[in-house]
Structure formats: structure tokens, C-alpha cells
Design a protein around this motif. Structure first.
Motif, PDB file in Angstrom:
ATOM      1  N   VAL B 210       0.867  -1.178   0.000  1.00 15.52           N
ATOM      2  CA  VAL B 210       0.000   0.000   0.000  1.00 15.52           C
ATOM      3  C   VAL B 210       0.901   1.224   0.000  1.00 15.52           C
ATOM      4  CG1 VAL B 210      -1.610   1.355   1.386  1.00 15.52           C
ATOM      5  CG2 VAL B 210      -1.910  -1.128   1.191  1.00 15.52           C
ATOM      6  N   THR B 211       0.731   2.086  -1.019  1.00 13.13           N
ATOM      7  CA  THR B 211       1.581   3.266  -1.159  1.00 13.13           C
ATOM      8  C   THR B 211       0.768   4.544  -1.026  1.00 13.13           C
ATOM      9  OG1 THR B 211       3.025   2.046  -2.656  1.00 13.13           O
ATOM     10  CG2 THR B 211       3.240   4.449  -2.653  1.00 13.13           C
ATOM     11  N   GLY B 212       1.276   5.458  -0.213  1.00  9.13           N
ATOM     12  CA  GLY B 212       0.634   6.767  -0.044  1.00  9.13           C
ATOM     13  C   GLY B 212       1.487   7.846  -0.672  1.00  9.13           C
ATOM     14  N   GLY B 311       6.724  -1.704   7.719  1.00  9.14           N
ATOM     15  CA  GLY B 311       6.534  -0.365   7.183  1.00  9.14           C
ATOM     16  C   GLY B 311       7.064   0.659   8.164  1.00  9.14           C
ATOM     17  N   GLY B 312       7.555   1.796   7.656  1.00 13.33           N
ATOM     18  CA  GLY B 312       8.014   2.894   8.507  1.00 13.33           C
ATOM     19  C   GLY B 312       9.316   2.596   9.223  1.00 13.33           C
ATOM     20  N   TYR B 313       9.484   3.249  10.370  1.00 14.12           N
ATOM     21  CA  TYR B 313      10.734   3.149  11.128  1.00 14.12           C
ATOM     22  C   TYR B 313      10.673   1.989  12.106  1.00 14.12           C
ATOM     23  CZ  TYR B 313      14.634   4.420  14.152  1.00 14.12           C
ATOM     24  OH  TYR B 313      15.810   4.410  14.870  1.00 14.12           O
ATOM     25  N   ILE B 314      11.576   1.007  11.942  1.00 17.19           N
ATOM     26  CA  ILE B 314      11.553  -0.149  12.842  1.00 17.19           C
ATOM     27  C   ILE B 314      12.875  -0.279  13.589  1.00 17.19           C
ATOM     28  CG2 ILE B 314       9.873  -1.309  11.358  1.00 17.19           C
ATOM     29  CD1 ILE B 314      12.019  -3.049  10.271  1.00 17.19           C
ATOM     30  N   GLY B 315      13.640   0.807  13.617  1.00 15.65           N
ATOM     31  CA  GLY B 315      14.916   0.797  14.332  1.00 15.65           C
ATOM     32  C   GLY B 315      14.710   1.138  15.808  1.00 15.65           C
ATOM     33  N   LYS B 316      15.840   1.412  16.488  1.00 12.19           N
ATOM     34  CA  LYS B 316      15.755   1.774  17.905  1.00 12.19           C
ATOM     35  C   LYS B 316      15.128   3.149  18.056  1.00 12.19           C
ATOM     36  CE  LYS B 316      20.270  -0.321  18.681  1.00 12.19           C
ATOM     37  NZ  LYS B 316      21.647   0.136  18.844  1.00 12.19           N
ATOM     38  N   GLY B 317      14.564   3.393  19.229  1.00 12.70           N
ATOM     39  CA  GLY B 317      14.100   4.732  19.542  1.00 12.70           C
ATOM     40  C   GLY B 317      12.845   5.150  18.796  1.00 12.70           C
ATOM     41  N   VAL B 321       7.628   9.726  11.792  1.00 12.98           N
ATOM     42  CA  VAL B 321       7.585   9.703  10.342  1.00 12.98           C
ATOM     43  C   VAL B 321       6.284   9.066   9.864  1.00 12.98           C
ATOM     44  CG1 VAL B 321       8.662   7.432  10.178  1.00 12.98           C
ATOM     45  CG2 VAL B 321       8.969   9.053   8.317  1.00 12.98           C
ATOM     46  N   ILE B 322       5.801   9.520   8.711  1.00 16.56           N
ATOM     47  CA  ILE B 322       4.712   8.812   8.028  1.00 16.56           C
ATOM     48  C   ILE B 322       5.367   8.129   6.838  1.00 16.56           C
ATOM     49  CG2 ILE B 322       2.619   9.050   6.642  1.00 16.56           C
ATOM     50  CD1 ILE B 322       1.844  11.399   8.394  1.00 16.56           C
ATOM     51  N   ALA B 323       5.312   6.803   6.817  1.00 21.57           N
ATOM     52  CA  ALA B 323       5.995   6.040   5.776  1.00 21.57           C
ATOM     53  C   ALA B 323       5.347   6.274   4.417  1.00 21.57           C
ATOM     54  CB  ALA B 323       5.962   4.558   6.116  1.00 21.57           C
ATOM     55  N   SER B 324       6.152   6.153   3.375  1.00 20.51           N
ATOM     56  CA  SER B 324       5.612   6.281   2.022  1.00 20.51           C
ATOM     57  C   SER B 324       4.781   5.047   1.659  1.00 20.51           C
ATOM     58  CB  SER B 324       6.769   6.443   1.032  1.00 20.51           C
ATOM     59  OG  SER B 324       6.308   6.368  -0.298  1.00 20.51           O
ATOM     60  N   TYR B 325       5.155   3.887   2.211  1.00 19.19           N
ATOM     61  CA  TYR B 325       4.432   2.650   1.879  1.00 19.19           C
ATOM     62  C   TYR B 325       4.515   1.642   3.027  1.00 19.19           C
ATOM     63  CZ  TYR B 325       9.087   0.758   1.139  1.00 19.19           C
ATOM     64  OH  TYR B 325      10.387   0.350   1.343  1.00 19.19           O
ATOM     65  N   VAL B 359      -4.819   5.965  -1.431  1.00 16.74           N
ATOM     66  CA  VAL B 359      -3.599   5.155  -1.591  1.00 16.74           C
ATOM     67  C   VAL B 359      -3.671   4.364  -2.893  1.00 16.74           C
ATOM     68  CG1 VAL B 359      -3.226   4.859   0.896  1.00 16.74           C
ATOM     69  CG2 VAL B 359      -4.613   3.191  -0.371  1.00 16.74           C
ATOM     70  N   THR B 360      -2.517   3.820  -3.289  1.00 18.95           N
ATOM     71  CA  THR B 360      -2.507   2.874  -4.408  1.00 18.95           C
ATOM     72  C   THR B 360      -2.092   1.514  -3.852  1.00 18.95           C
ATOM     73  OG1 THR B 360      -0.212   3.460  -4.882  1.00 18.95           O
ATOM     74  CG2 THR B 360      -1.909   4.627  -6.127  1.00 18.95           C
ATOM     75  N   VAL B 361      -2.658   0.440  -4.432  1.00 21.04           N
ATOM     76  CA  VAL B 361      -2.438  -0.903  -3.909  1.00 21.04           C
ATOM     77  C   VAL B 361      -1.882  -1.830  -4.982  1.00 21.04           C
ATOM     78  CG1 VAL B 361      -3.587  -2.973  -3.065  1.00 21.04           C
ATOM     79  CG2 VAL B 361      -4.167  -0.757  -2.091  1.00 21.04           C
ATOM     80  N   GLU B 362      -0.928  -2.654  -4.566  1.00 19.70           N
ATOM     81  CA  GLU B 362      -0.288  -3.622  -5.455  1.00 19.70           C
ATOM     82  C   GLU B 362      -0.447  -5.002  -4.803  1.00 19.70           C
ATOM     83  OE1 GLU B 362       4.260  -3.865  -6.783  1.00 19.70           O
ATOM     84  OE2 GLU B 362       3.627  -1.866  -6.091  1.00 19.70           O
TER      85      GLU B 362
END
Lengths: 462, 462
Positions: B210-212, B311-317, B321-325, B359-362
Motif C-alpha cells: 500500500v503506497t501513499g 513499514g516505517g521506522y523499525i529501528g531503535k528509539g 515519520v509517516i511512511a511512504s508505503y 492510496v494505491t495498492v499492489e
């Protein structure tokens, strides 16, 4: 003033090179792997303050990352300005989406930045913007000195919620004593439309974990018979918005200040094209809370966004597994008079209450931040309005931003001073995103505007 | 028979060491980084077949990973058995949850395996189980020879949906010609309760995106005004089940075979403790489709599970952010007479139909597999029942499994032969999970049972 301009023009290349050098240090505060770089950036900032003419410059220890302090006290009977900024930056990932390495700054021309923009993590947020104050200070010091007392407090934990700045401020009230706080960590409406931020949203940030079976399971042998933590987490997150995109957490809106029709009408006057907005983001359509405009949704209304989610197999190919757990990072932007701690509690209570009996749920709060508003009658705001209007040759207008600077409420409480948000960035600068950049022109417009702000502020206070 | 047992007992240590050696090769077919290891495993399997006495052994090229073939033709008037298995394994992650390295097998005692179990990726699925056939073959060859013709087809892409086995079988119908296919890639009800799998679920596996916005965005500046792809993906996935945990995809259940009350009653007779089941997984409660028992939910009913999401930020801390997809891997287990391709189409159509305009969906289909059933009146089943009952000293019972072996329908279509699923694993062996293991006793019970199956099968066919 012209002496300022001449000095700045005469030192343009060095002032730019010094910023690029600072941007090469990956001072990512969110990731402890970068701690050495964060400390290196702090020392570099201290060195620049000393060279610019600041006294009593020190890199102050805190329980976390250090705060850089420096000052120039010229006359105790004159007003005192505290300049605040941060030398830490957001993580750079997703690295693969950067056109050039995030910590190897390059200058490229763009449609909005015909004179070129500096592409690097932190170029705008906030190295490029706080460093304008260091260079403006240097400019004043080399052209007759500062017109009033100046103090600098540049921290290294803003991107992780200024975790220890409160600790520092509470222990240094005397030293930080001031009449106003001047900050450049926000943006303006357009490259030629100066504006001053009068309001910011607060923040509540949590990490949630939904756990099902005690280990990853074969989706064939167990699929359909045990709860899948990813499916359950998705259902729980989905239920946090209703069909009108209102947030469903009990009590979430109770303390939200309704903005007056007058202010909403004024906001509607700001130049804004929905088509251009959608086009700039390649969005087929916008989304948001029913009953509010896009500008309102992004500034005067609270939100709930998943900032990251992960669970199960995310490698190449197909793996038929039911994950033992799934996790997500969720943040809520708050508006006056929502209280971050109260909202975090409401979220935690609600999220646990909607968890089905087939899983266990954990909610870990991250940092929060209070929403903030500064009146347009404040002398610091009037000075900012006059200074920006002068350099840009166009009337600066007040605006509300959707972002957060969690520490402002603490400044007001501990130091009794309001913060003036005179920022020179643009929404399109992609802060917190790949390819963050900052216009070279914006950088120098800032360096030229700040000395004017000091002159105007001293007049206002005179 | 006792000659078989004596031979096996006399070669126990070697037969175990040879399996451990095979388990040390990380033949992960899903991840191309392991290609060299997969090829190494294929050569090792071929070497073992040759040493055991097979003729015309070859590592057969395919458009993907190779198939290992070998045979022993003793008399064209005797029946021919095709042994099928796979030498590839599932990815080992999450590595950090393994108590010992996944490709450094160790033998440890457990409550269910007082004689010790081999802990390693592939120990049970399927290296440990197909290798029993190689060792049983060796045993027969060294004790009077095999009682009928035997062919081996050990592939290297089962864990990625046997991507190219169809290609291979279609081109080798003559060579693979057989009366029955014998497979050990399933489990039995309990360590002392032998059972034979008579039914398997099919599989449809898709990856969705899903892409925004065209880039990651600052959640403060844009939060509330643009669709967050993670939130939207969560909402779309959540809507795939209704409040009774029925799947909401239009037409999804149309071709589901309703199992007779008689068969449901028979299934209900299988020894099963819901409390023990929940305890073994540390589950506060089970979950599933309303109106069906846990055993039924995991065998005779179709499912939809998210196998991975990111999707998005999955690192420490914390990163605001709003992820692009956002992306997810989703698999559906199918039952007779659902068709994987048709279900994949129904899913794709439905998933796109529920995507909001913001959104667009694949949807990218992965491999699929057809559900499968073998009658309990088949001579191969009767042979398995007699052989297992003899070695375990307890009547073997038929059972349906929730897993999938996508290739069985193709075998039936191309070779006109049914597959007999005589497996020796346990549900608790944690296949596809960290700490996969296989009982040493199960391994040798298999090696002892297989020669008996051949004797019984020849009698049945006589």
C-alpha cells in the motif's frame, strides 16, 4: 545593517563550508551506535561558539547527551535573549531512498531552490537553522557587537524528545535566565512568503507489542486455530479511527481547544493549493478528519499515526509462519490543551481494553511533548515580523505548525520566558525524510534576518 | 524384519552422524544468498543415494534449484514406488530466538523426547524425514534387496512452493512412472500414537503493498492530512475477517467441501486436550472461526494469516515519520475443492476493491498449492497403517493435516499416482520455527517402519 550584509557576503563561502563540515558528522541521537559522533558534534558546536566570540562556552554533561552552552553578557540592564537549537539529527533510514549519502552533503539546484539547496540529514532540521544564529552572532560581534545579552543553549536530544534538557534547565535556572527564547527550528509558508510560527502541536509516542503463541508457528498446522498477533494488532490499530477518521480513544478530544471561527477564517487566507499539495506528494487523494480542511487537519487537530510496524517474516520469498508477536510505534500529535501524559494514559488504557483474550498486550511510552502557543502581541513576535518583512520585502504572517518542540512548555515553566519560532525552512525540505535539504538562500536570509531581529527586539523592549 | 532391525541397530551412530552432517548445510531455498549451499546439499543427497545402492543417480538441472533422482529397478512386473522428499529448508530467522545455531545440530533431551532430539533447521522438515527413506533403502539393499522397484525424487524448492518441480515432472513422466508415491513430510498425533495423513490444505500466498505519499513524511507537518499507508494497510487487513472470524472475501467459501458429520465425529475422537494445547503455546485463549473446534479450524477449514508485515521506522528509539508505503505477506490455507489460482484472483480483486482512494495498492501473487485427499481404502494407506501399527504396537489412525504439500495434485495429474503421507514428526517439533527439532527415536522408528511398509505394500498389490 549594510555592514552586516557586507560582512556576510564577504564570508559566504566559509560560512557555507562550516555548515557542510558540521553536516558530515552523523549525530543521530535515537541510535546509541552513533553516540561518539553526537559527542563530536557537540565539541564542534562549542568550538564555533568560541570562535564567534562567545564567553563561558562549555559542553555540559547531562544524564544523556550533552548541552552546549555559551554567552555574551554586555550589560545587565539590557534584555537577555536565549537562543535554543539542537545539533542532533533524525535517523537517516531508509538509506536506500537517498539520492546521495545522508552525511555527505551536496549542493544541488531544485525548482524551489534555484540558487541551490544543501542535501544532507540535518541540513534544515536543525543544524542548518541553529547554525545561522552562530553565524549571525559572529556577524554582530565583528560589526560593533551584540545590541543586548545573548545566551546559547544547543542540545543533542531534541529528536528523542529532549529527554534530559528538562533536567539541565531545572539545574541552571540562573544561568539560563532570559527575557525571551529565540528558535529557528520551523518553516515558513513559501520561499518568498515569510511567516512566524505561533503554535505547535504536542506529542504522545508509544510502542506497542501484541504477543500470541510463545514461538513462531507453522501457518498450516496452526493457522485458523490460534490468534495471529499481526492480524490482531492490525485489527486493534484499525479500530483507533472511526469512519469519519475521528480517533476512538475514550476522552481523547475532551481537552481539545476549539479554534475560533475567526482564526479558522484567517488560516483559510494562507496561500494553499490542494492540487499542488497532492501533486507534490503524488497523492491520488488526501485523507483526514471529517469537517476540517487539510491545513486545519495538519495544525489545529490532534492525530494518531503508526510510525512503524513489524512482525513475522520480512525477508525475501515466502515463509508460511504465524509470528509469536507483532510490534508497532504509534504517535499522537496533540493540540492545546491536551496533556501528553494524560493522553498516553488514555491510549494505554484503551489499547489494553480492546485487546482480545487470545493475546497479551504491552504498551511502552516513549517521550511526549506539550502543545504550545505564542501570542502575536509578544514583543519577540513583533520583532520577528519586522525583521523578516524587511529582509524578504514582504509582510510576514503568523501560522500554526503541526510539528512539535516538546521543550517549549518547560522553558516557559522553568524560565518564565516565551519562545519565538522564527524558522526559515520549507515544508518541501523533506525533514525526517530521505533527501532532506535546506536552501542556500534560506540559510543566508536567516543569517541576515537574525541581527535585524536583535535590533528590533531591543527597540521593542526599550 | 529382525535382520533389518539388527542392521539398523548396528549402524545407528553412522546413520545419525550422516543426518547431522546434512543438517550442517544451510540449504535455504527462499533466500538466493544460500544458493551455493542448496547445490551442495543436492550433491550430498546424490552421494548418499549412490552409497546406499541406487542406480542412475543424478542431480537434475531445472530452471530453478536441482532435483536429485535415483532408482533401483528389480523387476518390471513388480510395483514401483516413488519416494518424494525435499532437501531444502525454511529460512532460520528469527535467528535470535534459537537456543543453539540453526545449522549446528545438537542433540538434547526434552519432555517429549527422553531419548533426545536433534535441534537444527530442517531436522524434521524435511531432511530428517526424507533421509529415513535413504537409510531404510540402504537397510533393505544390505539385507536381501528391495521387494519392489524404488525411485527417489528429492527436490530443493519445496519451501518455495516447488516452483520448478512441475516443470521437471512434466518432462520426465516415463522416468518417474510409478504405482504410488511415498512421502514422509508430515507428523503423527503423538509420540506413541501413530497416524497417517489423509488430507492436506492447499495454499494461496500473496504479497501486498500500500503506497501513499511519494516519500516518507514528517508526522507533525503532514500527520492528519495525508493517509498513513500503515494505518490504511491495517484497516484493509482487519476487514478481511468479520466478527465471527469468517473471511470476508467475496466467493471465498463457495467451493469449500462441507465435511460430513460422521467424519467430524471421527475427528472429535482423536486424543486432544485444549488445555494442554493452550499450555504448550502459553496461549491465554484460542481463536478461530465460529462454529468449529480447534482441530477442525486447523484442518478442514480455510484460513487467512498475515505471515509478515513491515513499514516505517523499525529501528531503535522513536522516529516521527509517516511512511511512504507499507507491505505484508499474506497466505490463505485452502481446503477441498478451493482452487488456489481462483482464490488468489478473488483476493486480489477484493483487496483492490477495499482500497480507499487516498492510496494505491499492489498485489503480487507468490506460489500456490491445491488441497489434497487420499482415501483410507488405498493399498498404500493400508500398508502404512499395518507397518506403523506393527512398529509402534498401536493402531495407526487416519488424520487430516492443516499443512500443505502443493505438489501432490500435480503428481496425481501427471503420474496418475496417489501419495501416501507416512510422517513421523510431532506438532511440537517446531518446524518453520526457531529451535526446530526431530526426535532421535522418531528418526529410527521411521527407518524401521519404511521397510515394513514396502513388504506390506507388495503384499497388498500381489
Amino acid at each position: 545593517m549594510s555592514s552586516y550584509s557586507n560582512y556576510i557576503d564577504g564570508n559566504k563561502d566559509r560560512m557555507l563550508d562550516e555548515l557542510l563540515e558540521l553536516l558530515r558528522i552523523p549525530s543521530v541521537s535515537a541510535d546509541s551506535d552513533y553516540k561518539e559522533d553526537v559527542l563530536k558534534a557537540a565539541d564542534k558546536v562549542a568550538e564555533h561558539l568560541r570562535n564567534a566570540g562567545a564567553d563561558n562556552v562549555e559542553v555540559c554533561e547531562t544524564p544523556g547527551l550533552p548541552v552546549v552552552y555559551g554567552e555574551k553578557i554586555v550589560d545587565s540592564s539590557l534584555p537577555t535573549v536565549l537562543v535554543y537549537g539542537h545539533y542532533d539529527v533524525q535517523p537517516a533510514d531508509p538509506i536506500e531512498l537517498w539520492d546521495s549519502p545522508p552525511f555527505e552533503p551536496v549542493i544541488k539546484k531544485t525548482a524551489l531552490h534555484p540558487d541551490g539547496a544543501i542535501f544532507a540529514r540535518g541540513a534544515c532540521d536543525d543544524k542548518g537553522q541553529f547554525f545561522m544564529h552562530v553565524k549571525a552572532f559572529e556577524t554582530m560581534m565583528n560589526n560593533g557587537g551584540v545590541p543586548c545579552n545573548v545566551k546559547f543553549m544547543i542540545e543533542g536530544e531534541e529528536e528523542v524528545g529532549s529527554a534530559n534538557l528538562g533536567w539541565y534547565v531545572e539545574r541552571n535556572r540562573e544561568k539560563l535566565n532570559c527575557d525571551v527564547i529565540l528558535i529557528s527550528d520551523t518553516g515558513m509558508i513559501g520561499p518568498d512568503q515569510p511567516s512566524i510560527t505561533t503554535g505547535l502541536r504536542g506529542l504522545s509516542y508509544v510502542e506497542v507489542k501484541v504477543t500470541g503463541p510463545n514461538r513462531d508457528l507453522h501457518s498450516g498446522l496452526y493457522g485458523g486455530a490460534v490468534a495471529n498477533p499481526i492480524n490482531i494488532l492490525n485489527q486493534m490499530i484499525a479500530s483507533l479511527h472511526d469512519e469519519n477518521n475521528h480517533i476512538t480513544i475514550d476522552g481523547f478530544y475532551d481537552k481539545v481547544q476549539q479554534v475560533s471561527d475567526e482564526e479558522r477564517a484567517a488560516m483559510a487566507q494562507a496561500p494553499f493549493s490542494l492540487e499542488a499539495y497532492k501533486a507534490s506528494l503524488d497523492l491520488p487523494d488526501v485523507w483526514g478528519e471529517k469537517g476540517y480542511s487539510t491545513i486545519e487537519r495538519a495544525s489545529i487537530r490532534p492525530t494518531l499515526d503508526v510510525n512503524g510496524i513489524w512482525g513475522g517474516y520480512i525477508g525475501k520469498g515466502a515463509k508460511t509462519v504465524i509470528a509469536s508477536y507483532a510490534e508497532a510505534k504509534i504517535s499522537m500529535r496533540l493540540v492545546p490543551d491536551q496533556d501528553p501524559e494524560e493522553i498516553t494514559e488514555l491510549f494505554t488504557k484503551h489499547f489494553k481494553s480492546i485487546a482480545p483474550s487470545c493475546v497479551t498486550v504491552e504498551v511502552r511510552p516513549h517521550h511526549g511533548g506539550e502543545p504550545y502557543v505564542t501570542g502575536i502581541d509578544h514583543p519577540g513576535f513583533r520583532a520577528a515580523s519586522k525583521a523578516m518583512s524587511a529582509t524578504f520585502g514582504k509582510e510576514a504572517i503568523p501560522m500554526r505548525s503541526g510539528g512539535s518542540i516538546p521543550i517549549l512548555s518547560l522553558f516557559e515553566r522553568e524560565l518564565g520566558a516565551k519562545s519565538i519560532l522564527m524558522g526559515f525552512g520549507l515544508d518541501s525540505d523533506a525533514i525526517h525524510s530521505p533527501n532532506e535539504h535546506y536552501g542556500v538562500r534560506n540559510y543566508f536570509m536567516g543569517i541576515k534576518t537574525i541581527p535585524l531581529w536583535f535590533e528590533e527586539y531591543v527597540k521593542e523592549m526599550g
